[in-house]
Scaffold this motif. Structure first.
Motif, PDB file in Angstrom:
ATOM      1  N   PHE A 147      40.185  51.903  14.322  1.00  0.00           N
ATOM      2  CA  PHE A 147      40.327  52.588  13.044  1.00  0.00           C
ATOM      3  C   PHE A 147      41.528  53.523  13.008  1.00  0.00           C
ATOM      4  N   ASN A 148      42.060  53.647  11.824  1.00  0.00           N
ATOM      5  CA  ASN A 148      43.144  54.579  11.560  1.00  0.00           C
ATOM      6  C   ASN A 148      42.558  55.987  11.450  1.00  0.00           C
ATOM      7  N   PRO A 149      43.125  56.984  12.148  1.00  0.00           N
ATOM      8  CA  PRO A 149      42.560  58.346  12.076  1.00  0.00           C
ATOM      9  C   PRO A 149      42.505  58.901  10.659  1.00  0.00           C
ATOM     10  N   PHE A 150      43.500  58.560   9.828  1.00  0.00           N
ATOM     11  CA  PHE A 150      43.477  59.029   8.447  1.00  0.00           C
ATOM     12  C   PHE A 150      42.245  58.500   7.721  1.00  0.00           C
ATOM     13  N   ASN A 151      41.963  57.214   7.899  1.00  0.00           N
ATOM     14  CA  ASN A 151      40.775  56.631   7.280  1.00  0.00           C
ATOM     15  C   ASN A 151      39.501  57.259   7.837  1.00  0.00           C
ATOM     16  N   LEU A 152      39.514  57.556   9.122  1.00  0.00           N
ATOM     17  CA  LEU A 152      38.345  58.176   9.752  1.00  0.00           C
ATOM     18  C   LEU A 152      38.041  59.533   9.118  1.00  0.00           C
ATOM     19  N   PHE A 153      39.046  60.375   8.971  1.00  0.00           N
ATOM     20  CA  PHE A 153      38.821  61.696   8.380  1.00  0.00           C
ATOM     21  C   PHE A 153      38.483  61.589   6.896  1.00  0.00           C
ATOM     22  N   LEU A 154      38.991  60.578   6.233  1.00  0.00           N
ATOM     23  CA  LEU A 154      38.648  60.351   4.837  1.00  0.00           C
ATOM     24  C   LEU A 154      37.151  60.077   4.707  1.00  0.00           C
ATOM     25  N   VAL A 155      36.636  59.219   5.578  1.00  0.00           N
ATOM     26  CA  VAL A 155      35.211  58.890   5.556  1.00  0.00           C
ATOM     27  C   VAL A 155      34.365  60.075   6.002  1.00  0.00           C
ATOM     28  N   ARG A 156      34.811  60.774   7.038  1.00  0.00           N
ATOM     29  CA  ARG A 156      34.050  61.922   7.525  1.00  0.00           C
ATOM     30  C   ARG A 156      33.921  62.999   6.456  1.00  0.00           C
ATOM     31  N   ASN A 157      35.021  63.329   5.792  1.00  0.00           N
ATOM     32  CA  ASN A 157      34.986  64.359   4.756  1.00  0.00           C
ATOM     33  C   ASN A 157      34.065  63.976   3.606  1.00  0.00           C
ATOM     34  N   TYR A 158      34.047  62.711   3.281  1.00  0.00           N
ATOM     35  CA  TYR A 158      33.160  62.259   2.206  1.00  0.00           C
ATOM     36  C   TYR A 158      31.698  62.363   2.639  1.00  0.00           C
ATOM     37  N   MET A 159      31.398  61.932   3.860  1.00  0.00           N
ATOM     38  CA  MET A 159      30.013  61.943   4.333  1.00  0.00           C
ATOM     39  C   MET A 159      29.486  63.356   4.532  1.00  0.00           C
ATOM     40  N   LYS A 160      30.382  64.311   4.764  1.00  0.00           N
ATOM     41  CA  LYS A 160      29.943  65.693   4.929  1.00  0.00           C
ATOM     42  C   LYS A 160      29.388  66.266   3.633  1.00  0.00           C
ATOM     43  N   GLN A 161      29.687  65.610   2.500  1.00  0.00           N
ATOM     44  CA  GLN A 161      29.173  66.091   1.215  1.00  0.00           C
ATOM     45  C   GLN A 161      27.747  65.611   0.948  1.00  0.00           C
ATOM     46  N   ILE A 162      27.255  64.684   1.750  1.00  0.00           N
ATOM     47  CA  ILE A 162      25.896  64.180   1.560  1.00  0.00           C
ATOM     48  C   ILE A 162      24.905  65.250   2.036  1.00  0.00           C
ATOM     49  N   PRO A 163      23.926  65.614   1.227  1.00  0.00           N
ATOM     50  CA  PRO A 163      22.996  66.699   1.594  1.00  0.00           C
ATOM     51  C   PRO A 163      22.247  66.423   2.895  1.00  0.00           C
TER      52      PRO A 163
END
Length: 290
Positions: A147-163
């Protein structure tokens, strides 16, 4: 009834004009691909050519080059590589976003370092050949699958918004991390996963570097590398024959380049509209919020 304002009208006109301007280069490429080579040499690129020709497409589609086989190879590596890369990225993103992972910030820093520092092509080549990937279909998939690190942080930041309440409720019901990620986080993260899917898909579809470095078997040439090789050969023939005869002037070099662009970007152009709304939403939310 919606009120029509002067600003709204001017804004609509500006967007329509800007869209038209963005469309003109694509139309020019399409028309040049159907233009006779001599007409291109005499008049240059034209939206309304004086003489049309199918010579470029006949050369690409009906010539001796295994274009259809290369198309299938590119489709195979794009589909397989994208699915594997997206799953790995989603799993890693879930891990780094989970508060139950003790060293998630240290792992995130480890991946961040790879965005800043690159070890170069020599270690990449040695590892790829050491894994026995040379002249195999995996040489076109695995080196680009991590995986590309940019894509990884994109997904991580999005998932952190899940309650967190969703995760806690699932754990109370006896769900493990695999079930939580697969049945809760991945479906809720569909916008950002669609975004990285598009990123990975374009990357695999346009990749020709892996074929140059790791593949010598003609049966494994992807579309991009085959067309790049064909254009190079046409340019070489033209250079050799230009001072010897007029044969070189009949070779559809410029129209072949434009036809190559049409054939290669076609699948992406048709695929993007299905992911457009997810692409915009996932990119904005995943990159802005923390």
């Amino acid at each position: 009834m919606k009120k029509v304002t002067l600003f709204g009208t001017l804004n609509t006109m500006f967007i329509a004009l800007f869209s038209l301007i963005c469309t003109i280069p694509m139309l020019l490429v399409l028309m040049v691909s159907f233009t006779d080579e001599k007409a291109i040499q005499l008049n240059g690129y034209q939206l309304f050519p004086e003489k049309l020709s199918l010579g470029a497409y006949k050369l690409l589609l009906l010539g001796s080059t295994p274009l259809y086989q290369s198309y299938m190879i590119s489709i195979l590596i794009t589909v397989a590589g994208t699915l594997l890369a997206v799953f790995i990225t989603a799993a890693a993103g879930y891990t780094l976003s989970s508060r139950h992972v003790k060293y998630r910030n240290h792992l995130a820093m480890f991946f961040f370092v790879t965005m800043v520092f690159n070890t170069g092509i020599v270690p990449w080549y040695l590892i790829s050949t050491g894994l026995g990937l040379r002249n195999t279909i995996w040489a076109l998939i695995i080196p680009s699958m991590i995986f590309n690190p940019f894509n990884l942080f994109l997904v991580r930041n999005y998932m952190k918004q899940i309650p967190d309440t969703l995760t806690e409720a699932a754990r109370i019901d006896g769900a493990n991390d695999f079930y939580i990620a697969l049945r809760i986080f991945f479906p809720l993260s569909l916008p950002v996963l669609a975004t990285v899917t598009l990123f990975y898909g374009i990357g695999y579809w346009n990749n020709w570097f892996n074929a140059i470095m790791l593949v010598d078997n003609k049966d494994l040439f992807p579309l991009q590398f085959l067309l790049f090789k064909l254009n190079s050969e046409i340019s070489m023939i033209q250079s050799m024959q230009r001072t010897m005869s007029e044969v070189a002037t009949t070779l559809p070099a410029e129209s072949v380049k434009m036809a190559t662009a049409i054939l290669t970007i076609g699948p992406i152009v048709f695929f993007y509209p299905f992911l457009q709304k997810y692409f915009i939403k996932g990119l904005l939310i995943g990159s802005v919020k923390e």
